[in-house]
Structures are given as C-alpha cells and as structure tokens.
Scaffold this motif. Sequence first.
Motif, short mmCIF file in Angstrom:
data_model
loop_
_atom_site.label_atom_id
_atom_site.label_comp_id
_atom_site.label_asym_id
_atom_site.label_seq_id
_atom_site.Cartn_x
_atom_site.Cartn_y
_atom_site.Cartn_z
N VAL A 95 17.99 22.35 -5.51
CA VAL A 95 18.61 20.81 -5.44
C VAL A 95 19.92 20.96 -4.89
O VAL A 95 20.24 20.46 -3.77
CB VAL A 95 18.38 20.09 -6.63
CG1 VAL A 95 19.30 18.82 -6.34
CG2 VAL A 95 16.98 19.64 -6.94
N LYS A 96 20.71 21.78 -5.60
CA LYS A 96 22.03 21.49 -5.06
C LYS A 96 22.26 22.50 -3.72
O LYS A 96 23.35 21.84 -2.80
CB LYS A 96 23.06 22.34 -6.22
CG LYS A 96 22.78 23.78 -6.53
CD LYS A 96 23.78 24.41 -7.41
CE LYS A 96 23.62 25.95 -7.60
NZ LYS A 96 24.09 26.46 -8.87
N LEU A 99 21.29 19.61 -1.28
CA LEU A 99 22.33 18.80 -0.97
C LEU A 99 23.62 19.38 -0.09
O LEU A 99 23.85 18.60 0.88
CB LEU A 99 22.91 18.27 -2.25
CG LEU A 99 21.59 17.31 -2.91
CD1 LEU A 99 22.41 17.13 -4.44
CD2 LEU A 99 21.31 15.88 -2.40
N ILE A 121 26.25 15.55 -8.46
CA ILE A 121 25.23 16.16 -9.35
C ILE A 121 25.71 15.77 -10.84
O ILE A 121 24.90 15.32 -11.66
CB ILE A 121 25.08 17.71 -9.38
CG1 ILE A 121 24.24 17.99 -8.07
CG2 ILE A 121 24.39 18.26 -10.69
CD1 ILE A 121 23.99 19.32 -7.88
N MET A 126 22.29 15.24 -12.76
CA MET A 126 21.19 15.95 -12.38
C MET A 126 21.29 17.35 -12.58
O MET A 126 20.87 18.34 -12.14
CB MET A 126 21.16 15.88 -10.75
CG MET A 126 20.61 14.54 -10.31
SD MET A 126 21.15 14.22 -8.68
CE MET A 126 20.03 15.40 -7.67
N ALA A 130 19.44 20.69 -11.09
CA ALA A 130 20.46 21.25 -10.06
C ALA A 130 19.89 22.63 -9.27
O ALA A 130 19.91 22.85 -8.20
CB ALA A 130 21.92 21.00 -10.13
N LEU A 134 13.12 22.70 -4.81
CA LEU A 134 12.69 21.41 -4.58
C LEU A 134 11.31 21.17 -4.73
O LEU A 134 10.34 20.17 -5.25
CB LEU A 134 13.04 20.81 -3.20
CG LEU A 134 14.46 20.53 -2.70
CD1 LEU A 134 14.45 20.21 -1.21
CD2 LEU A 134 14.92 19.82 -3.67
N TYR A 142 12.52 14.22 -7.47
CA TYR A 142 13.02 14.32 -6.06
C TYR A 142 13.57 13.07 -5.61
O TYR A 142 14.33 13.07 -4.73
CB TYR A 142 11.24 14.38 -5.61
CG TYR A 142 11.39 15.46 -4.22
CD1 TYR A 142 11.13 16.54 -4.14
CD2 TYR A 142 12.00 14.83 -2.97
CE1 TYR A 142 11.11 17.48 -3.11
CE2 TYR A 142 12.03 15.57 -1.81
CZ TYR A 142 11.88 16.87 -1.96
OH TYR A 142 11.61 17.79 -0.80
N TYR A 145 16.93 13.00 -6.26
CA TYR A 145 17.64 13.81 -5.50
C TYR A 145 17.93 13.09 -3.91
O TYR A 145 18.92 13.33 -3.42
CB TYR A 145 16.85 15.22 -5.19
CG TYR A 145 16.81 15.83 -3.95
CD1 TYR A 145 17.97 16.66 -3.40
CD2 TYR A 145 15.72 15.60 -3.23
CE1 TYR A 145 17.90 17.12 -2.26
CE2 TYR A 145 15.66 16.16 -1.69
CZ TYR A 145 16.71 16.95 -1.38
OH TYR A 145 16.79 17.31 -0.15
N ASN A 146 16.83 12.42 -3.67
CA ASN A 146 16.77 11.94 -2.35
C ASN A 146 17.63 10.78 -2.10
O ASN A 146 18.44 10.58 -1.13
CB ASN A 146 15.42 11.42 -1.90
CG ASN A 146 14.90 11.31 -0.41
OD1 ASN A 146 15.74 11.66 0.42
ND2 ASN A 146 13.62 10.48 -0.21
N ARG A 149 21.13 12.43 -1.84
CA ARG A 149 21.01 12.75 -0.40
C ARG A 149 21.47 11.73 0.71
O ARG A 149 22.28 11.94 1.48
CB ARG A 149 19.82 13.56 0.06
CG ARG A 149 19.76 14.23 1.28
CD ARG A 149 18.63 14.14 2.13
NE ARG A 149 17.66 12.86 2.03
CZ ARG A 149 18.05 11.75 2.85
NH1 ARG A 149 18.99 11.85 3.70
NH2 ARG A 149 17.52 10.58 2.64
#
Lengths: 319, 266
Positions: A95-96, A99, A121, A126, A130, A134, A142, A145-146, A149
């Motif tokens: 995830v990190k 991003l 984060i 998150m 993190a 994905l 998700y 996260y989106n 983003r």
Amino acid sequence: MEEVVNTINLSRYFGDLKALDNVNLKINKGEIFGLLGPNGSGKSTLIKILATLLLPSEGEAYVLGYNVRNEFEKIRKLINIVAGDDRPGYGVLKVKESLWFFSQLYGYGIKEGWKLVNSLIQEFGMQEYADKRLNRLSSGMYQKYNFVRGILNNPRLLFLDEPTVGLDVNIANEIRAYIKSWINEDKERTILLTTHYMAEAQQLCDRIAIIHKGKIVRVDTVERLLSLVSNEHVFELKTSLISENILSNIKSIEGIKALASDNDVASNISNIRIVTKDESIIADIISLLRDSKIRILNLNKEEPTLEDVFLYLVGRKLR
Amino acid sequence: MMKHMLKVAYARAYVRIKGTNRDFTHYIADVFLPLLGVSAILFAYKALNAPEIYLASAAVGASMIAFWYNILWSMASQFYWEKEQGNLPLFITSGAPLTGILLGMALGGAFNMTLRALGVLILTILLFNIKLNSSALLPTLGLFLLTLSSLYSLGMIFASSFLKFGRSVSKINELLGEPILFLSGVYFPINVFPLAIQILVSLIPLALGIEGMRELLILNKNFYDIIWVYIALIFLTIVFAYIAIKLLKKMENEGRITGSITLKWE
C-alpha cells in the motif's frame, strides 16, 4: 460564488449515440455536487470530459477557469479521480509503495513523497495494512487506499465516481466520513460525486444534478429536490406478476404522478413504486388489481426519497 | 519537465523491479526453463560435432531471447493492461509525462531481463564449457546497452500503438514472437540468409545486437571492426525513440477524441 466547473451547451457523441446532450452546469467552489442518474445516463462521460480524458463534441467546458480542450495540462495539476469500481495500482506493491509511486506522478520529490505517504497513512489509520500488498487487500481497505491516493496531490476538484460501490455499510460510512471531513478541512476544495446510493447523495451532497439520457433534468439542493415530492404520497407494492397492460391501466388512473415497476420472473413477483397526488388513490389501485386477479403480497407507505424525485422527474427508477 | 519525467521513470522502474523481484520463484521459470530450451539445441550441436562457435553463438543468442519477449508481452501490451486496471486514466490526469512511464517500464524491464539473461548465459557457459573472448567485455557491454536502447525504443512504439488498437494487437504479439527470433538469428548466425534478407533483418535491433556480440565475443573482432553495428543501433534508437514520443502524443490526443483511453474492453 466562484465556479469550479462551468459547461456551456456541452455535448458528446459516440458515433450516432448522444451521450451528453447540451449540458449546462455550474459547480461552485467548496460544494459536494452530486450527479444522479442510472447507468448510461452520461455521468461518466461528463466526468471524463471534465477530467480531460475525453474531448467534447460540441460546446465548452471549463474546470477551475481553464478550457478542457486546450488548457488540459493546467487542469490536470488541480484534479484527481477516485473510481469505486477500479483497482488502481499494482497488486505486487505494498500500500505505502503504491501511494509513493502515485506521489511521484504528481511531481513530489522522492523523500517528500515518502514523508507525505507516511503522514497520510497515519492520518487515515492505515498503519495496519500499509505493508500489505494491494492484491491482498479487502474491498474496504482497497477503497480507503484509493481514496487516499485520490487526495495525494491535494486536488482542488476531486471526482468521486461511485466511491462506495460494493462496500459494506460500515466501510461505506467510514469513506463518507472521510469525504466529508476532507472537504471541510479546506474551503478551496470541491467534490463532484456520482452515486447510485440515494442515502449517500442525501448525506453528502450540497446540490444534485439529475441526469437522464445525457440531459440535465434538474439541478437543486437536496431539500428542494425532496420538496418536489414532499406533498406526494409514495407507495411500494409487492404483487403477483403483473402485465404491461395492467400497469398501463394503473398509470391511467388520475392523480398518479409516477410509477415504476420491476418484475422478478423467477419468483413471479412484481415490485411497484407509485407516487400519487392523493392518498385515497391507492384504493382505486387496489380495486383495479383485485379486478385483474392480481394478488397483493405487500403494501407499504413510504417516506419520499431522492429515488422518488428521480421517478417523479424522469418517470423511471434510478436502478 | 525533464526532472518530472525522470522522477516518473524512476518510480515506474521501481514498480517493475520491486514487483518482479519480490517473488524469487519466477527465476525458476525465467532462467531454468530457457536454459532447458538452449540446452536442447546445444546437445544437438554437440551430437552433430558442430564447431565450437556454433555452441557459443547459440548461448549468446539464447540469453537475449528474454528481451524480445519482454518487449512484446510486458512493454507493448502494458498500456492496455494499465487501462484495464484503471491506471492509465490516472497517469494521464496526473499530468505525468507518459514518456516517463514508458521509460520507467523500459528501464525496469531491461534490468530484470538482464538478470535473467546473465543467469542463462553464465549457466550455459559453465554447463557446456563455452569459451568467449573475455577481452571484448567492455565493447560488448556498450553494444549490449545500445541494443537494449534501440530494442526498448521499439517497444515504446508498440506500447503507443496498443493505446490505439487495444487488445486486438495482442494477436500481432503472437505473430511477432517466433518470426523475429528466427530472423534475429538467435540460435545461428544471420549470414546464412541471402544478402537482401540480411539487410532487412538489420532493422531489427535484436538481430544487430546479437550479431555484433558474436563478432566480439566469439569471432574475436574488435570495436572498430564492427563500428557500423554501433552506428546502426544509435541510429535506430534515435529514430525509434522519436517515433515513439510522437506516436504517444498522437495516440493520447486521439484517445481524447475517440474515448479509447478510458473505454475498457476495447
């Protein structure tokens, strides 16, 4: 009030299909503006044009004062998109990392990008995932996260295309809370939201445009839209399977403002939603159904919602 | 603009390198399976008592195969997959230069494939006792880098074309796979072809690169003997990169007109 979006007689064709038809729309700075319409109504086409991914066939569109036709590079620095049904990023990345990757696209420095990602984060809680890849995230994770983003570049206009589609109630509410708090943090921010969920539109939007077959049918605040049907009566009927003929007969009863039905052929059931001027009209409907040998399985009187506004204005259900 | 492009290229290369090398099991498929393929040819050459240069020639050629498949299946079709995933519209609306994305894809892919190519080459050398001209390592490295530059520039042209034609172009991938490898003389020197075909084949960077490496590593020629190969590869790199950049801009603009950037399953 400063306009963030301004479209003038905006139309878009795909071959013979007119996906957008003379759309005139103004979205003001600081508002969450909702676009409400069924699939194929032109919502996504409008968003794509405003997001500089698609050119208009006719008319003009301005985003933050810039023309989408020839000033798209200036617009792109100020916008971002979050689409609920997309899974942007790369499954093999954490995830990190993902991003951070997007932060680089927005021009942040390498270290600056990591710093920003780490702070977001933390801010969005998150930390737990993190370091997860994905492709191992749940739908809720998700989408969170989106959303993060989508705000990486601190956009002045954020397009949210069905941001909570397919999410369970709790996660959807969490995302809605983020949306609300993000826009409240800075008066320069504006959101254009498309959604199928009436509750979401009601909860989030300052104003809503109802769009159908590429045309803007109505633009107003939620309260004013609801006031269109606030004096009407809404009934939800569940009956045995009903023919088009009988539905036409019901529609012809005086005082019926709008009617929409869907048939579940597998279980031989029809669901009918009716907006009437007068409460007593339901007696005529019941009588007509009885004469037509249609069994009434359930009858509810409902509070009018945006769904009924849509039904009232367009003559069909939103979904 | 240039700084932004390089940042984007770095980030995209990071995705490719980090993503691919996170799972080491792919080396089994990437190194050992091609090794089996080249081994079959080397065993056949040995059984026929073919001269040593044939074995060395096949070993050098086989190590380069990966680059061509990487161009076709990772580079060329990448924008198509990015579109399907929803990444491509985000790349475009981010304002990031797409050339940076392509460059990053190329650098990341080239790095990964170099590891694989080295793996295949080293194992082949050790297993079949192949002798190469070690004094030509430096010019070979230069030639190798130029080959990759022109090859991945060609890949950028393919990637731009995919943006326009979508998945229907995947058929072209299949079509371009084996014939190009055949014409590039992966397992044999291209001088077995008639002159006209040799000239035509010179437009394929892979063929030029492999031929040049053979001249240096196997036939003990020096940099000046094959300087025309270097010049041809530099020329191809410039031409391919120019076409790719122009094509990319054109495809992006056309995509905005037709909707092909955002319409999925096209």
